[in-house]
Design an enzyme around this catalytic site. Structure first.
Site, PDB file in Angstrom:
ATOM      1  N   SER A   1       0.834  -1.199   0.000  1.00 34.57           N
ATOM      2  CA  SER A   1       0.000   0.000   0.000  1.00 34.57           C
ATOM      3  C   SER A   1       0.876   1.260   0.000  1.00 34.57           C
ATOM      4  O   SER A   1       1.660   1.457  -0.933  1.00 34.57           O
ATOM      5  CB  SER A   1      -0.964  -0.040   1.184  1.00 34.57           C
ATOM      6  OG  SER A   1      -1.988   0.904   1.045  1.00 34.57           O
TER       7      SER A   1
ATOM      8  N   HIS B   1      -7.972  -5.134  -0.744  1.00 38.00           N
ATOM      9  CA  HIS B   1      -6.781  -4.335  -0.440  1.00 38.00           C
ATOM     10  C   HIS B   1      -5.870  -5.125   0.498  1.00 38.00           C
ATOM     11  O   HIS B   1      -6.224  -5.375   1.651  1.00 38.00           O
ATOM     12  CB  HIS B   1      -7.176  -3.007   0.212  1.00 38.00           C
ATOM     13  CG  HIS B   1      -6.008  -2.075   0.388  1.00 38.00           C
ATOM     14  ND1 HIS B   1      -5.439  -1.396  -0.663  1.00 38.00           N
ATOM     15  CD2 HIS B   1      -5.289  -1.733   1.486  1.00 38.00           C
ATOM     16  CE1 HIS B   1      -4.438  -0.661  -0.218  1.00 38.00           C
ATOM     17  NE2 HIS B   1      -4.317  -0.866   1.075  1.00 38.00           N
TER      18      HIS B   1
ATOM     19  N   ASP C   1     -10.048  -3.631  -5.508  1.00 35.78           N
ATOM     20  CA  ASP C   1      -9.499  -2.976  -4.315  1.00 35.78           C
ATOM     21  C   ASP C   1     -10.428  -1.851  -3.867  1.00 35.78           C
ATOM     22  O   ASP C   1     -10.618  -0.870  -4.593  1.00 35.78           O
ATOM     23  CB  ASP C   1      -8.107  -2.416  -4.632  1.00 35.78           C
ATOM     24  CG  ASP C   1      -7.356  -1.946  -3.391  1.00 35.78           C
ATOM     25  OD1 ASP C   1      -7.983  -1.357  -2.494  1.00 35.78           O
ATOM     26  OD2 ASP C   1      -6.128  -2.151  -3.332  1.00 35.78           O
TER      27      ASP C   1
END
Length: 338
Positions: A141, A294, A266
């Site tokens: 991320s 995610h 996501d």
């Protein structure tokens, strides 16, 4: 190179929110023993590292540097899971806590999605200690955005042998817009509240800059980045921050073998941020799956047991791209990391 991923979700976790929440909240915490190190910085601040236990490896054993996501740390389950695999493959592993992530840092500034200088400091620090060891980076991320931007900035001079990044926000502006829609607002509120708590803890120990905003009124990322991220880190405003910190424009300049894993569903992001083939360098393999959420990517094993696929796919890539990264003889080697 843009490829369709081989990942298939567990049949009971096809929903992107189920993938995301199961991996981050419902998965048992992987046990992990670490040795801590603090790096003192020239500006008076510090960075904290968490190393896998030293166990007599050669100085040229490969090293994997893990970069966590927003509000992440060594407590992040994806980081602990990968580090256990690194241990099982006879390599050194270290998690870099971004500035202010493990505990309040000393300066008003903190980390952000485009802060590649601190990561460069850690890489140089490790390179001096282990000059013959091949290095790999693994970012998730926000940490993936930092890693990809760093690789693009350095180009052919990047001191890493290979890298992998998962669920990256390549376009920060679009992601800040997407996370304000529908159920994604729940994630936004959770992340914003974590950031507020972090800054409140820090500014109970040091004086905040003046003027300091009333964070109780801040409820979305554009507002937070306008009044906190941008002024604390030298950006004109949120727009300037998003434009300069996004990793998307740097992807074409990556020159080391890099694997990027991303899910179309996501919930933190808009589908239109996914790079096109023309945006990628020839050194990059982008594997896109229809499902995964995610930093989820939970597959199904026998008898309905979850399989954390990232901890299969990333080590497989490292076995190909990182010299000396090989599975240990003992099938129980990973258990010793805990």
């Amino acid at each position: 190179m843009l490829k369709r991923s081989e990942f298939e979700p567990a049949f009971w976790l096809r929903n992107p929110h189920a993938q995301t929440v199961f991996a981050s909240k419902l998965r048992p915490q992987p046990p992990l023993a670490v040795e801590r190190e603090r790096i003192e910085l020239d500006d008076g601040d510090f960075l904290d590292l968490s190393w896998l236990p030293e166990r007599g490896l050669d100085d040229d054993a490969p090293i994997v540097i893990v970069l966590h996501g927003l509000n992440g740390s060594l407590e992040s389950k994806y980081a602990r899971g990968l580090l256990r695999e690194v241990y099982a493959h006879g390599a050194r592993g270290v998690l870099m806590h971004f500035r202010g992530a493990a505990e309040p840092n000393r300066l008003p500034r903190s980390y952000h999605s485009g802060e590649t200088g601190d990561f460069g400091t850690v890489v140089d620090h490790i390179r001096r200690r282990y000059p013959r060891a091949p290095l790999a980076g693994a970012g998730y991320s926000l940490g993936g955005n930092v890693l990809l931007k760093y690789l693009g900035e350095r180009g052919g001079d990047a001191p890493l042998t290979c890298a992998t990044a998962v669920s990256v926000p390549y376009d920060l502006k679009r992601c800040a817009e997407a996370i304000q829609q529908g159920l994604a607002r729940i994630y936004q509120a959770h992340l914003i509240n974590g950031l507020k708590a972090s800054f409140e803890a820090k500014f109970s120990l040091i004086d905040p800059p003046e003027p300091w905003p009333d964070l109780s009124r801040v409820r979305d990322f554009p507002s937070f980045d306008n009044v906190v991220t941008a002024p604390l880190n030298g950006f004109a405003d949120a727009e300037d921050y998003y434009a300069r910190a996004s990793s998307g424009p740097f992807l074409a300049d990556i020159r080391v073998p890099t694997l990027i894993l991303h899910a179309e569903d996501d919930p933190f992001m808009a589908p239109d941020i996914i790079p096109a083939e023309r945006d990628l360098s020839s050194s990059t393999r982008f594997e896109l799956s229809r499902h995964g959420g995610h930093v989820g990517f939970v597959a199904g094993g026998r008898y309905g047991e979850p399989v954390y696929w990232l901890e299969t796919r990333i080590p497989a890539f490292l076995r190909e791209a990182l010299p000396g990264f090989e599975r240990a003889d003992s099938p129980d080697a990973a258990r010793q990391a805990g």
